[in-house]
Design an enzyme around this catalytic site. Structure first.
Site, mmCIF file in Angstrom:
data_model
loop_
_atom_site.group_PDB
_atom_site.id
_atom_site.type_symbol
_atom_site.label_atom_id
_atom_site.label_comp_id
_atom_site.label_asym_id
_atom_site.label_seq_id
_atom_site.Cartn_x
_atom_site.Cartn_y
_atom_site.Cartn_z
ATOM 1 C CG LEU A 133 -2.104 -0.980 1.124
ATOM 2 C CD1 LEU A 133 -2.957 -0.900 2.378
ATOM 3 C CD2 LEU A 133 -2.958 -0.695 -0.105
ATOM 4 N N GLY A 181 4.247 1.538 -0.844
ATOM 5 C CA GLY A 181 5.093 1.617 -2.019
ATOM 6 C C GLY A 181 4.321 1.772 -3.309
ATOM 7 C CG HIS A 233 -3.609 -9.310 15.768
ATOM 8 N ND1 HIS A 233 -4.802 -9.880 16.155
ATOM 9 C CD2 HIS A 233 -3.937 -8.323 14.900
ATOM 10 C CE1 HIS A 233 -5.801 -9.263 15.546
ATOM 11 N NE2 HIS A 233 -5.303 -8.317 14.766
ATOM 12 N NE ARG A 260 -4.843 -5.054 16.115
ATOM 13 C CZ ARG A 260 -4.564 -4.907 14.835
ATOM 14 N NH1 ARG A 260 -3.306 -4.745 14.456
ATOM 15 N NH2 ARG A 260 -5.523 -4.922 13.928
ATOM 16 C CG HIS A 313 -0.568 -8.463 13.098
ATOM 17 N ND1 HIS A 313 -0.825 -9.138 11.920
ATOM 18 C CD2 HIS A 313 -1.253 -7.294 13.011
ATOM 19 C CE1 HIS A 313 -1.642 -8.404 11.161
ATOM 20 N NE2 HIS A 313 -1.897 -7.285 11.802
ATOM 21 N NE ARG A 364 -0.588 -1.895 12.895
ATOM 22 C CZ ARG A 364 -1.698 -2.550 12.540
ATOM 23 N NH1 ARG A 364 -2.844 -1.883 12.375
ATOM 24 N NH2 ARG A 364 -1.691 -3.856 12.379
#
Length: 645
Positions: free
Chosen positions: A51, A53, A274, A338, A409, A443
């Protein structure tokens, strides 16, 4: 023994000051521009076609630059972004539930346990609203409500619905959107595409990134390519753990080659675990499978109340079930972030209440959702995920709860970049998961796709102009000393791997390294364990370089050789990850130190000591790296003890 030394502090000198709401707008206006005629004289290399690059290459080419794009897959659309499932965040507030750019900014800084830059995160939240419009215009088939408006669902760490999705295949649909934009530029002659090529070295001339050394994975030919700037969009390094949700080919080599050439590597120990993955089923596995976090919208997580209860889930009555996330974190329930959900799952399994083989699993139960919404509604939202689970496990999740367990993850660490996404090597820009910049120590779900597309479509195409405005730079030739040295390093490394002719496979070393990392630098770390890990890694690395068996030659398709080079880099990265985890004597996000926790077992930060980005300088294999600290300022979201209760 000294594992590291401390060097000079660093700072993000590209970030504007003043009101945070206008920093990005002011940076865009303050950056130098390149006129259209001059853009045609400038060349940019983009490594990676995910996504970040793919969108970057397409957008830069659309702007008029000459772009050469590289990926090791047989097609740009095979990039690992295609595996993302659950969705992409954007502060559109379509649900009118209190969301805003500021709330997305706040949730992201808090979710990252106050270890991310405020300026970068606010920009990410601002740009998020543009991404959805861009993707809808490309034809991405986002889910829609009955009236035709785009639908949203919730993800962990938030109390609003801001996640746009395309069933359980959002990454695939977004990547196809970027891919068609890239293919348009390839057809127009603005992008030169090189599939099945792997970057094996960064070329730095006169202190600037000026090119790369690549190997044709089909013929084995080693070539060089020169440009005015190099963009790395090569993803994360979760496969250092061997078992992860990443594709088997995902690796750290492009970033690590840049690191060895002087690019600082920031926060390498920040890896994301995750909570919603299919548990490991045996030693035959080479990877793990993610079940989207979106499933926690309607699925309820539970384990038996009593340890050692091996009854089938249908035979355990409600009174004997512990919906532990709802019990411990009533405000967020099953939608805690998470890192919180992963650690909670580990804790109940450590208590002997885990389910399935080995007791390493918890239930994710959709019975209530099916009763409340009806099976057709659940199938419409999650049908392909349920089908994938049944194909892998042989169990019907409509009738029997899924079994899930945490797994590696995503990686929040990566090459250090400033506000412009430029590394400390001029001309080397790093986007998407390959950089460290936006997520802190953890994240939030559905933010990876957001960052990748924000960097590629909107941020990099604006900031790279400021650097290229002073180009084109002096021509680079094959005879330049730096180029000759880079090619020689690649050839020497390949020759060395092929000449060892040992008695152990590459995968046997990788699996053993992954076990060390998961055991001592995974969900929970201690000073003693990290010290042991460093000793084991160094010993195993030495054994690798004397016993690894790499059959075949370098002048052919040789996947054993590919894997050997990647695992060799994982050994060096693993050591740096453990050093970083050892030096950061606090619990923060996914980095949980056993010595640093609250009385009720939650992560305990030490802001007065560790409120900084740890950017590491390479000094040589086996040599102590140099730590450079970038102090973090919090003007808008003041660090507090995170609570989701």
């Amino acid at each position: 023994m000294s594992y590291w030394t401390e060097g000079d502090a660093i700072a993000d000198n590209a970030a504007p000051d003043g009101p945070i709401e206008t920093r990005w707008e002011r940076r865009q206006f303050g950056a130098k521009l390149v006129n259209p005629a001059n853009k045609r004289k400038l060349t940019i290399i983009v490594v990676g076609t995910g996504l970040a690059g793919g969108s970057a290459a397409a957008t830069l080419a659309e702007a008029g630059y000459k772009v050469r794009s590289y990926c090791y897959q047989d097609s740009p659309r095979r990039a690992h972004s295609i595996a993302a499932q659950g969705g992409i965040n954007a502060a559109k507030n379509y649900r009118n539930d209190g969301d805003s750019v500021y709330r997305l900014f706040y949730d992201t800084v808090k979710g990252g346990d106050f270890r991310a830059r405020e300026s970068n995160v606010y920009r990410l939240a601002q740009v998020s609203v543009n991404i959805i419009d861009q993707c809808v215009a490309q034809g991405v088939p986002f889910a829609r409500e009955y009236g035709g408006l785009l639908d949203n669902r919730s993800f962990g760490g938030t109390q609003v619905s801001r996640t746009f999705y395309a069933r359980g295949q959002t990454g695939q649909q977004l990547l196809l959107g970027a891919y068609q934009a890239l293919e348009r530029q390839i057809a127009a002659g603005n992008v030169e595409m090189h599939a099945r090529h792997e970057m094996l070295e960064l070329i730095v001339v006169d202190g600037r990134a000026r090119g790369i050394v690549v190997r044709d994975l089909v013929t084995g030919e080693i070539t060089t390519d020169f440009a005015d700037a190099v963009v790395l969009a090569s993803g994360g390094y979760g496969n250092v753990f061997f078992l992860s949700t990443n594709a088997k080919g995902c690796n750290v080599t492009a970033s690590w080659r840049a690191h060895r050439q002087g690019a600082l590597f920031a926060n390498p120990c920040y890896t994301q675990i995750h909570p919603t993955c299919i548990p490991e089923s045996g030693t035959h596995q080479s990877k793990l499978t993610l079940m989207s976090e979106s499933l926690r919208n309607d699925g309820r997580v539970w384990v038996p109340v009593e340890a050692g209860d091996h009854r089938a889930p249908a035979d355990i009555p409600e009174a004997e079930r512990d919906y532990y996330l709802e019990r411990i974190y009533p405000s967020f329930g099953n939608l805690v972030p998470r890192d919180i959900a992963s650690r909670a799952a580990k804790n109940v399994c450590d208590e002997g209440r885990g389910v399935g083989p080995g007791g390493l699993g918890v239930y994710l139960d959709f019975a209530d959702a099916i009763d409340r919404l009806g099976r057709p509604a659940v199938e419409a939202k999650y049908g392909n995920l349920f089908e994938m689970y049944e194909r892998i496990t042989g169990e019907d999740p409509y009738a029997t709860p899924m079994r899930i367990y945490p797994a590696v993850h995503y990686t929040m660490g990566g090459l250090w970049v400033d506000y412009d996404l430029q590394s400390n090597i001029p001309g080397l820009f790093v986007v998407g998961e390959a950089n460290f910049s936006d997520h802190g120590a953890n994240r939030l779900g559905a933010s990876a796709l957001m960052q990748g597309l924000a960097d590629g479509y909107f941020v990099l195409p604006n900031t790279i102009n400021d650097y290229l405005a002073s180009g084109p730079f002096p021509a680079v030739s094959e005879s330049d000393e730096a180029v000759v040295a880079a090619r020689a390093a690649v050839s020497g490394r390949i020759d060395k791997l092929l000449s060892i002719d040992g008695d152990r496979t590459v995968d046997s070393f990788h699996r053993e390294l992954g076990h060390i990392m998961w055991e001592y630098c995974g969900m929970e770390r201690t000073e003693e364990g990290l010290g042991k890990a460093l000793s084991l890694i160094r010993s195993l690395r030495e054994e690798f370089w004397t016993r690894v068996k790499v059959p075949g030659t370098g002048e052919q398709l040789n996947q054993n050789l590919e894997r050997a080079g990647r695992v060799a880099d994982f050994f060096e990265l693993a050591e740096l990850m453990c050093v970083d985890a050892l030096h950061r004597a606090e619990s923060c996000g996914g980095h949980f130190r056993g010595e640093s926790q609250t009385p009720d077992g939650e992560a305990l930060r030490h802001d007065e000591e560790f409120s900084y980005v740890a950017a590491w300088e390479f000094t040589g294999t086996g040599e102590p790296p140099v730590l450079h600290k970038e102090h973090l300022e919090f003007e808008y979201v003041h660090p507090t003890q995170r609570s989701y209760k």
